[in-house]
Design a protein around this motif. Structure first.
Motif, PDB file in Angstrom:
ATOM      1  N   LYS A 142     -12.083  16.914  13.526  1.00 33.16           N
ATOM      2  CA  LYS A 142     -13.130  17.695  12.869  1.00 33.16           C
ATOM      3  C   LYS A 142     -14.364  16.843  12.606  1.00 33.16           C
ATOM      4  O   LYS A 142     -15.505  17.287  12.777  1.00 33.16           O
ATOM      5  CB  LYS A 142     -12.616  18.285  11.562  1.00 33.16           C
ATOM      6  N   LYS A 143     -14.141  15.592  12.204  1.00 37.65           N
ATOM      7  CA  LYS A 143     -15.250  14.672  11.945  1.00 37.65           C
ATOM      8  C   LYS A 143     -16.043  14.395  13.225  1.00 37.65           C
ATOM      9  O   LYS A 143     -17.271  14.407  13.229  1.00 37.65           O
ATOM     10  CB  LYS A 143     -14.672  13.361  11.398  1.00 37.65           C
ATOM     11  N   VAL A 144     -15.328  14.173  14.321  1.00 40.54           N
ATOM     12  CA  VAL A 144     -15.978  13.902  15.606  1.00 40.54           C
ATOM     13  C   VAL A 144     -16.746  15.132  16.086  1.00 40.54           C
ATOM     14  O   VAL A 144     -17.880  15.026  16.575  1.00 40.54           O
ATOM     15  CB  VAL A 144     -14.931  13.448  16.653  1.00 40.54           C
ATOM     16  N   LEU A 145     -16.158  16.313  15.939  1.00 44.94           N
ATOM     17  CA  LEU A 145     -16.836  17.539  16.360  1.00 44.94           C
ATOM     18  C   LEU A 145     -18.088  17.795  15.515  1.00 44.94           C
ATOM     19  O   LEU A 145     -19.119  18.233  16.038  1.00 44.94           O
ATOM     20  CB  LEU A 145     -15.884  18.728  16.274  1.00 44.94           C
ATOM     21  N   LYS A 146     -18.008  17.498  14.221  1.00 45.12           N
ATOM     22  CA  LYS A 146     -19.167  17.666  13.343  1.00 45.12           C
ATOM     23  C   LYS A 146     -20.289  16.705  13.749  1.00 45.12           C
ATOM     24  O   LYS A 146     -21.458  17.079  13.809  1.00 45.12           O
ATOM     25  CB  LYS A 146     -18.751  17.416  11.896  1.00 45.12           C
ATOM     26  N   GLU A 147     -19.922  15.469  14.043  1.00 46.64           N
ATOM     27  CA  GLU A 147     -20.907  14.477  14.495  1.00 46.64           C
ATOM     28  C   GLU A 147     -21.520  14.904  15.827  1.00 46.64           C
ATOM     29  O   GLU A 147     -22.727  14.756  16.050  1.00 46.64           O
ATOM     30  CB  GLU A 147     -20.239  13.103  14.627  1.00 46.64           C
ATOM     31  N   ASN A 148     -20.699  15.468  16.705  1.00 45.68           N
ATOM     32  CA  ASN A 148     -21.173  15.941  18.001  1.00 45.68           C
ATOM     33  C   ASN A 148     -22.206  17.053  17.818  1.00 45.68           C
ATOM     34  O   ASN A 148     -23.249  17.062  18.486  1.00 45.68           O
ATOM     35  CB  ASN A 148     -19.991  16.431  18.836  1.00 45.68           C
ATOM     36  N   GLU A 149     -21.951  17.970  16.913  1.00 46.77           N
ATOM     37  CA  GLU A 149     -22.901  19.051  16.638  1.00 46.77           C
ATOM     38  C   GLU A 149     -24.209  18.504  16.069  1.00 46.77           C
ATOM     39  O   GLU A 149     -25.294  18.972  16.425  1.00 46.77           O
ATOM     40  CB  GLU A 149     -22.282  20.073  15.672  1.00 46.77           C
ATOM     41  N   ALA A 150     -24.102  17.511  15.192  1.00 42.43           N
ATOM     42  CA  ALA A 150     -25.309  16.900  14.627  1.00 42.43           C
ATOM     43  C   ALA A 150     -26.137  16.229  15.720  1.00 42.43           C
ATOM     44  O   ALA A 150     -27.376  16.327  15.735  1.00 42.43           O
ATOM     45  CB  ALA A 150     -24.928  15.890  13.552  1.00 42.43           C
ATOM     46  N   LEU A 151     -25.470  15.573  16.647  1.00 42.34           N
ATOM     47  CA  LEU A 151     -26.185  14.921  17.749  1.00 42.34           C
ATOM     48  C   LEU A 151     -26.838  15.950  18.674  1.00 42.34           C
ATOM     49  O   LEU A 151     -27.955  15.735  19.162  1.00 42.34           O
ATOM     50  CB  LEU A 151     -25.236  14.017  18.535  1.00 42.34           C
ATOM     51  N   LYS A 152     -26.153  17.065  18.905  1.00 47.06           N
ATOM     52  CA  LYS A 152     -26.738  18.130  19.735  1.00 47.06           C
ATOM     53  C   LYS A 152     -27.984  18.697  19.075  1.00 47.06           C
ATOM     54  O   LYS A 152     -28.994  18.956  19.737  1.00 47.06           O
ATOM     55  CB  LYS A 152     -25.717  19.242  19.971  1.00 47.06           C
ATOM     56  N   ALA A 153     -27.935  18.893  17.753  1.00 47.64           N
ATOM     57  CA  ALA A 153     -29.094  19.402  17.019  1.00 47.64           C
ATOM     58  C   ALA A 153     -30.252  18.414  17.083  1.00 47.64           C
ATOM     59  O   ALA A 153     -31.415  18.801  17.240  1.00 47.64           O
ATOM     60  CB  ALA A 153     -28.712  19.688  15.571  1.00 47.64           C
ATOM     61  N   GLN A 154     -29.941  17.133  16.967  1.00 47.60           N
ATOM     62  CA  GLN A 154     -30.975  16.098  17.048  1.00 47.60           C
ATOM     63  C   GLN A 154     -31.612  16.090  18.435  1.00 47.60           C
ATOM     64  O   GLN A 154     -32.830  15.942  18.566  1.00 47.60           O
ATOM     65  CB  GLN A 154     -30.367  14.738  16.722  1.00 47.60           C
ATOM     66  N   LEU A 155     -30.805  16.248  19.462  1.00 44.11           N
ATOM     67  CA  LEU A 155     -31.326  16.298  20.827  1.00 44.11           C
ATOM     68  C   LEU A 155     -32.243  17.502  21.009  1.00 44.11           C
ATOM     69  O   LEU A 155     -33.316  17.396  21.616  1.00 44.11           O
ATOM     70  CB  LEU A 155     -30.177  16.357  21.837  1.00 44.11           C
ATOM     71  N   GLU A 156     -31.849  18.645  20.469  1.00 44.02           N
ATOM     72  CA  GLU A 156     -32.671  19.848  20.563  1.00 44.02           C
ATOM     73  C   GLU A 156     -34.020  19.646  19.866  1.00 44.02           C
ATOM     74  O   GLU A 156     -35.054  20.045  20.376  1.00 44.02           O
ATOM     75  CB  GLU A 156     -31.933  21.042  19.944  1.00 44.02           C
ATOM     76  N   ARG A 157     -34.019  19.023  18.706  1.00 51.41           N
ATOM     77  CA  ARG A 157     -35.271  18.744  17.995  1.00 51.41           C
ATOM     78  C   ARG A 157     -36.162  17.811  18.808  1.00 51.41           C
ATOM     79  O   ARG A 157     -37.375  17.983  18.842  1.00 51.41           O
ATOM     80  CB  ARG A 157     -34.994  18.134  16.619  1.00 51.41           C
ATOM     81  N   SER A 158     -35.577  16.823  19.457  1.00 48.17           N
ATOM     82  CA  SER A 158     -36.385  15.872  20.225  1.00 48.17           C
ATOM     83  C   SER A 158     -37.032  16.551  21.428  1.00 48.17           C
ATOM     84  O   SER A 158     -38.155  16.217  21.794  1.00 48.17           O
ATOM     85  CB  SER A 158     -35.555  14.665  20.651  1.00 48.17           C
ATOM     86  N   THR A 159     -36.353  17.519  22.043  1.00 46.70           N
ATOM     87  CA  THR A 159     -36.981  18.225  23.165  1.00 46.70           C
ATOM     88  C   THR A 159     -38.102  19.120  22.673  1.00 46.70           C
ATOM     89  O   THR A 159     -39.100  19.303  23.352  1.00 46.70           O
ATOM     90  CB  THR A 159     -35.955  19.048  23.967  1.00 46.70           C
ATOM     91  N   THR A 160     -37.974  19.675  21.473  1.00 50.27           N
ATOM     92  CA  THR A 160     -39.042  20.476  20.892  1.00 50.27           C
ATOM     93  C   THR A 160     -40.246  19.601  20.580  1.00 50.27           C
ATOM     94  O   THR A 160     -41.390  19.998  20.824  1.00 50.27           O
ATOM     95  CB  THR A 160     -38.555  21.175  19.602  1.00 50.27           C
ATOM     96  N   ILE A 161     -40.009  18.419  20.059  1.00 50.03           N
ATOM     97  CA  ILE A 161     -41.090  17.484  19.768  1.00 50.03           C
ATOM     98  C   ILE A 161     -41.826  17.129  21.047  1.00 50.03           C
ATOM     99  O   ILE A 161     -43.050  17.047  21.075  1.00 50.03           O
ATOM    100  CB  ILE A 161     -40.548  16.225  19.066  1.00 50.03           C
ATOM    101  N   LEU A 162     -41.107  16.959  22.128  1.00 54.57           N
ATOM    102  CA  LEU A 162     -41.727  16.653  23.406  1.00 54.57           C
ATOM    103  C   LEU A 162     -42.638  17.797  23.828  1.00 54.57           C
ATOM    104  O   LEU A 162     -43.748  17.575  24.302  1.00 54.57           O
ATOM    105  CB  LEU A 162     -40.657  16.402  24.470  1.00 54.57           C
ATOM    106  N   LYS A 163     -42.215  19.037  23.620  1.00 53.87           N
ATOM    107  CA  LYS A 163     -43.044  20.177  23.989  1.00 53.87           C
ATOM    108  C   LYS A 163     -44.324  20.200  23.158  1.00 53.87           C
ATOM    109  O   LYS A 163     -45.391  20.496  23.672  1.00 53.87           O
ATOM    110  CB  LYS A 163     -42.261  21.475  23.801  1.00 53.87           C
ATOM    111  N   VAL A 164     -44.248  19.890  21.888  1.00 59.37           N
ATOM    112  CA  VAL A 164     -45.427  19.836  21.028  1.00 59.37           C
ATOM    113  C   VAL A 164     -46.364  18.735  21.513  1.00 59.37           C
ATOM    114  O   VAL A 164     -47.578  18.905  21.577  1.00 59.37           O
ATOM    115  CB  VAL A 164     -45.024  19.625  19.552  1.00 59.37           C
TER     116      VAL A 164
END
Length: 69
Positions: free
Chosen positions: A7-29
């Motif tokens: 559960k801890k690893v899956l939670k960390e994985n989701e956090a990393l996916k969210a961070q990646l999504e934010r970074s691609t949005t920043i790139l678009k801006v």
């Protein structure tokens, strides 16, 4: 691997996916800012002194008459 560790690893994985999504949005801006800067440098502004064109806001009034809008 225990269930709690999984559960801890899956939670960390989701956090990393969210961070990646934010970074691609920043790139678009960033790309939008770059294209805006490019547009501003390549487009003539009629309100800058030395601009040779005319538009309805900068041309003199006809007949030197005061008009009420």
């Amino acid at each position: 691997m225990s269930e709690s560790q999984l559960k801890k690893v899956l939670k960390e994985n989701e956090a990393l996916k969210a961070q990646l999504e934010r970074s691609t949005t920043i790139l678009k801006v960033s790309e939008a800012c770059e294209s805006l800067q490019e547009y501003c440098t390549k487009t003539a502004d009629p309100f800058i002194p030395g601009w040779t064109g005319e538009n309805e806001w900068t041309k003199p009034l006809k007949g030197n008459v005061c008009s009420v809008l």
